[in-house]
Write an enzyme that holds these catalytic residues in place. Structure first.
Site, PDB file in Angstrom:
ATOM      1  N   LYS A  45       0.906  -0.913  -0.151  1.00 41.83           N
ATOM      2  CA  LYS A  45       0.014   0.021   0.030  1.00 41.83           C
ATOM      3  C   LYS A  45       0.636   1.350  -0.043  1.00 41.83           C
ATOM      4  CE  LYS A  45      -4.195   1.680   0.401  1.00 41.83           C
ATOM      5  NZ  LYS A  45      -3.965   2.627  -0.631  1.00 41.83           N
ATOM      6  N   LYS A 104       5.290   2.030  -3.011  1.00 38.32           N
ATOM      7  CA  LYS A 104       5.268   3.730  -3.442  1.00 38.32           C
ATOM      8  C   LYS A 104       5.603   3.690  -4.722  1.00 38.32           C
ATOM      9  CE  LYS A 104       4.800   7.651  -1.408  1.00 38.32           C
ATOM     10  NZ  LYS A 104       4.066   7.999  -0.144  1.00 38.32           N
ATOM     11  N   THR A 124      -5.198  12.589   6.145  1.00 39.07           N
ATOM     12  CA  THR A 124      -3.775  12.917   6.715  1.00 39.07           C
ATOM     13  C   THR A 124      -3.555  14.130   7.351  1.00 39.07           C
ATOM     14  OG1 THR A 124      -3.053  11.791   4.358  1.00 39.07           O
ATOM     15  CG2 THR A 124      -1.360  12.795   5.794  1.00 39.07           C
ATOM     16  N   ASN A 176      -2.589  19.185  -0.116  1.00 42.40           N
ATOM     17  CA  ASN A 176      -3.673  18.463   0.630  1.00 42.40           C
ATOM     18  C   ASN A 176      -3.253  18.438   2.195  1.00 42.40           C
ATOM     19  OD1 ASN A 176      -4.282  15.512   1.998  1.00 42.40           O
ATOM     20  ND2 ASN A 176      -5.846  15.774   0.354  1.00 42.40           N
ATOM     21  N   SER A 231      -7.307   5.273   4.177  1.00 44.41           N
ATOM     22  CA  SER A 231      -7.355   4.627   3.030  1.00 44.41           C
ATOM     23  C   SER A 231      -7.725   3.040   3.209  1.00 44.41           C
ATOM     24  CB  SER A 231      -6.070   4.457   2.367  1.00 44.41           C
ATOM     25  OG  SER A 231      -5.601   5.667   1.371  1.00 44.41           O
TER      26      SER A 231
HETATM   27  N1  NAI Z   1      -1.630  12.925   0.541  1.00 45.96           N
HETATM   28  C1  NAI Z   1      -1.535  12.205   1.419  1.00 45.96           C
HETATM   29  O1  NAI Z   1      -2.480  11.313   2.037  1.00 45.96           O
HETATM   30  C2  NAI Z   1       0.013  11.963   1.968  1.00 45.96           C
HETATM   31  C3  NAI Z   1       0.813  12.698   1.958  1.00 45.96           C
HETATM   32  N2  NAI Z   1       2.123  12.432   2.750  1.00 45.96           N
HETATM   33  C4  NAI Z   1       3.181  13.398   2.509  1.00 45.96           C
HETATM   34  O2  NAI Z   1       2.790  14.860   2.737  1.00 45.96           O
HETATM   35  C5  NAI Z   1       3.658  15.464   2.021  1.00 45.96           C
HETATM   36  C6  NAI Z   1       2.825  16.716   1.121  1.00 45.96           C
HETATM   37  O3  NAI Z   1       1.848  15.649   0.276  1.00 45.96           O
HETATM   38  P1  NAI Z   1       0.522  16.339  -0.184  1.00 45.96           P
HETATM   39  O4  NAI Z   1      -0.194  17.441   0.381  1.00 45.96           O
HETATM   40  O5  NAI Z   1      -0.351  15.028  -0.459  1.00 45.96           O
HETATM   41  O6  NAI Z   1       1.114  16.982  -1.815  1.00 45.96           O
HETATM   42  P2  NAI Z   1       0.256  18.071  -2.515  1.00 45.96           P
HETATM   43  O7  NAI Z   1       0.851  17.839  -3.951  1.00 45.96           O
HETATM   44  O8  NAI Z   1      -0.991  18.107  -2.363  1.00 45.96           O
HETATM   45  O9  NAI Z   1       0.840  19.541  -1.884  1.00 45.96           O
HETATM   46  C7  NAI Z   1       2.478  19.792  -1.748  1.00 45.96           C
HETATM   47  C8  NAI Z   1       2.465  21.041  -1.208  1.00 45.96           C
HETATM   48  O10 NAI Z   1       4.040  21.226  -1.077  1.00 45.96           O
HETATM   49  C9  NAI Z   1       4.296  22.650  -1.655  1.00 45.96           C
HETATM   50  N3  NAI Z   1       5.765  22.564  -2.080  1.00 45.96           N
HETATM   51  C10 NAI Z   1       6.431  21.972  -2.977  1.00 45.96           C
HETATM   52  N4  NAI Z   1       7.674  22.461  -3.089  1.00 45.96           N
HETATM   53  C11 NAI Z   1       7.917  23.125  -1.988  1.00 45.96           C
HETATM   54  C12 NAI Z   1       8.909  23.866  -1.514  1.00 45.96           C
HETATM   55  N5  NAI Z   1      10.099  23.674  -2.029  1.00 45.96           N
HETATM   56  N6  NAI Z   1       8.779  24.532  -0.288  1.00 45.96           N
HETATM   57  C13 NAI Z   1       7.544  24.595   0.042  1.00 45.96           C
HETATM   58  N7  NAI Z   1       6.456  24.264  -0.239  1.00 45.96           N
HETATM   59  C14 NAI Z   1       6.806  23.384  -1.469  1.00 45.96           C
HETATM   60  C15 NAI Z   1       3.424  22.671  -2.867  1.00 45.96           C
HETATM   61  O11 NAI Z   1       3.401  23.852  -3.178  1.00 45.96           O
HETATM   62  C16 NAI Z   1       2.166  22.095  -2.154  1.00 45.96           C
HETATM   63  O12 NAI Z   1       1.468  23.210  -1.452  1.00 45.96           O
HETATM   64  C17 NAI Z   1       4.536  14.691   0.945  1.00 45.96           C
HETATM   65  O13 NAI Z   1       5.649  14.364   1.726  1.00 45.96           O
HETATM   66  C18 NAI Z   1       3.685  13.473   1.080  1.00 45.96           C
HETATM   67  O14 NAI Z   1       4.592  12.371   0.928  1.00 45.96           O
HETATM   68  C19 NAI Z   1       2.115  11.617   3.717  1.00 45.96           C
HETATM   69  C20 NAI Z   1       1.074  10.657   4.037  1.00 45.96           C
HETATM   70  C21 NAI Z   1      -0.171  10.906   3.192  1.00 45.96           C
HETATM   71  O1  AKG Z   2      -3.034   6.247   1.558  1.00 47.20           O
HETATM   72  C1  AKG Z   2      -2.251   5.568   1.047  1.00 47.20           C
HETATM   73  O2  AKG Z   2      -2.448   4.474   0.584  1.00 47.20           O
HETATM   74  C2  AKG Z   2      -0.822   5.753   1.090  1.00 47.20           C
HETATM   75  C3  AKG Z   2      -0.615   7.314   1.333  1.00 47.20           C
HETATM   76  C4  AKG Z   2       1.055   7.577   1.546  1.00 47.20           C
HETATM   77  O3  AKG Z   2       1.532   7.424   0.375  1.00 47.20           O
HETATM   78  C5  AKG Z   2       1.726   7.911   2.465  1.00 47.20           C
HETATM   79  O4  AKG Z   2       1.053   7.546   3.796  1.00 47.20           O
HETATM   80  O5  AKG Z   2       2.840   8.333   2.381  1.00 47.20           O
END
Ligand code: NAI
Ligand code: AKG
Length: 411
Positions: free
Chosen positions: A66, A102, A185, A216, A344
């Site tokens: 996952k 991943k 998250t 997100n 999830s």
């Molecule tokens: N979406 C999910 O359910 C999960 C996400 N994560 C982790 O959380 C983190 C964010 O993921 P999401 O919010 O889903 O991605 P997203 O794509 O929705 O948002 C990413 C954010 O980071 C910003 N960003 C990118 N480069 C940057 C920089 N150099 N400086 C400042 N901000 C920057 C972008 O502008 C955006 O606001 C990642 O590390 C991801 O692996 C962890 C667990 C679950």
């Molecule tokens: O919701 C999922 O299955 C995975 C989320 C994820 O990629 C993470 O926790 O880093």
């Protein structure tokens, strides 16, 4: 230090604490399968462009693998490997019946039109559809992907295998997504933060917060912290950074971002140097963007008392050591951001049962899982006299090691 070296180092440290047999240690470290595929698509102007897509399936001792799929220019095989391994320990820490995987495509989603993104996602799915599945490997969103991306994967996969909503999670609600998954998250980050602060005699409403990343995870975490009375005093994303020591109105910032696609020129905040953000004076720092952002160059200047790792591997091991010496408490990624994969799991369960939960049930169960894991991590910290990162790693690695041994895979 690169993400894989850092993750391997943390794993080996946990294996040492647990006294794992060296053969078992080796088998836990080596990924089950690494997939690398060419994804060539026609751009809207008719020219062809090629990308490389990855899916690393790290471990399936505890259940189907996952993990999310990331679209980002910096996606590389080592990083995907590290993120897949982190998923294995994360699902085990959360005690949900999964392994870890991943995926990612090295592309800049902001440079692609919606139809180009759709074509790219469908080609990637065509290349990996035989290797993912409801009981083998279940993708989800990560950086640069979202519910729409999952809808395209679901549709393309279903052309080969029949209608299969449980093959991805983080889907749109209309296609079998779970209520509460989009916020999960960020919500999990807030439950984790509450648990940690409570232990230190604090509450969200008394604290100041700095948040890096406003996608997100960052925007949901900020919104829920703001609703609970916490003061978010600085926020950044790829477009820039803003601060307001009286507290940023997060609802207004979300609206501004929706309207302008940027944090810049927000009337309720002052522009700041994004490099200053991670070392800005605050109680709680929450990185919600890229990995490796806290490192030996900036860790010494961090002023936060608590770091909540909403991003995956935001703190490299050099920074870990520097921050520990400064007395900064770090809540590690494999626990702090586990709310996403936990919901999830609820989504997958609902799809398999063909029954939809209401949002209150999703959020209540998420809170229960996050609090349960926090206490289990604390027990490992006490038993092994270690910090929260090693408490979480030993908890997760031990569960996977037990499942591996029970299956007779370790010899
Ligand atoms: N979406 C999910 O359910 C999960 C996400 N994560 C982790 O959380 C983190 C964010 O993921 P999401 O919010 O889903 O991605 P997203 O794509 O929705 O948002 C990413 C954010 O980071 C910003 N960003 C990118 N480069 C940057 C920089 N150099 N400086 C400042 N901000 C920057 C972008 O502008 C955006 O606001 C990642 O590390 C991801 O692996 C962890 C667990 C679950
Ligand atoms: O919701 C999922 O299955 C995975 C989320 C994820 O990629 C993470 O926790 O880093």
């Amino acid at each position: 230090m690169n993400a894989l070296a850092a993750t391997n180092r943390n794993f080996r440290h946990a294996a040492r604490i647990l006294g794992l047999d060296s053969k078992l240690e080796k088998s836990l470290l080596i990924p089950f399968r690494e997939i690398k595929v060419e994804c060539t698509i026609p751009k809207d102007d008719g020219t062809l462009v090629s990308y490389v897509g990855f899916r690393v399936q790290h471990d399936n001792a505890r259940g189907p693998m996952k993990g999310g799929i990331r679209y980002h220019p910096e996606v590389d095989p080592d990083e995907v490997n590290a993120l897949a391994q982190l998923m294995t320990w994360k699902t085990a820490v959360a005690d949900i019946p999964y392994g870890g995987a991943k995926g990612g495509i090295g592309c800049n989603p902001m440079d692609l039109s919606v139809s180009e993104l759709e074509r790219l996602t469908r080609v990637f799915t065509q290349k990996i559809h035989d290797l993912i599945g409801i009981h083998t490997d279940v993708p989800a969103p990560d950086m640069g992907t979202n519910a729409q991306t999952m809808a395209w994967i679901l549709d393309e996969y279903s052309k080969f295998h029949g209608h299969s909503p449980a093959v991805v999670t983080g889907k749109p609600i209309d296609l079998g997504g779970s209520l509460g998954r989009e916020a999960a998250t960020g919500r999990g980050v807030v439950f984790a933060t509450e648990a940690l602060l409570k232990e230190h005699g604090r509450a969200i409403k008394d604290q100041t917060f700095v948040i890096q990343g406003f996608g997100n995870v960052g925007s949901w975490a900020a919104k829920l912290i703001h609703e609970k009375g916490g003061k978010v005093i600085a926020v950044s994303d790829i477009t820039g950074a803003i601060k307001n020591n009286d507290g940023i109105d997060i609802e207004a910032l979300i609206k501004h971002k929706e309207e302008t696609n940027s944090l810049n020129n927000f009337p309720g905040g002052e522009a700041m140097d994004p490099h200053e953000l991670l070392v800005y004076e605050c109680d709680v720092l929450i990185p919600c963007a890229l990995g490796g952002v806290l490192n030996r160059e900036n860790a010494g200047a961090v002023k936060a008392k608590f770091i909540i790792e909403a991003a995956n591997h935001p703190t490299d091991p050099d920074a870990d050591e520097i921050l520990a010496k400064k007395g900064v408490v770090i809540l590690p990624d494999i626990y702090a951001n586990a709310g996403g994969v936990t919901v999830s799991y609820f989504e997958w369960v609902q799809n398999i049962q063909g029954f939809m939960w209401d949002e209150e049930k999703v959020n209540n169960e998420l809170q229960r899982y996050m609090i349960r894991s926090f206490h289990n991590i604390k027990k490992m910290c006490q038993s092994h006299n270690c910090n929260l990162r090693m408490g979480a790693f030993t908890l997760g690695v031990n569960r996977v090691a037990r499942a591996t041994t029970l299956r007779g895979w370790e010899a």
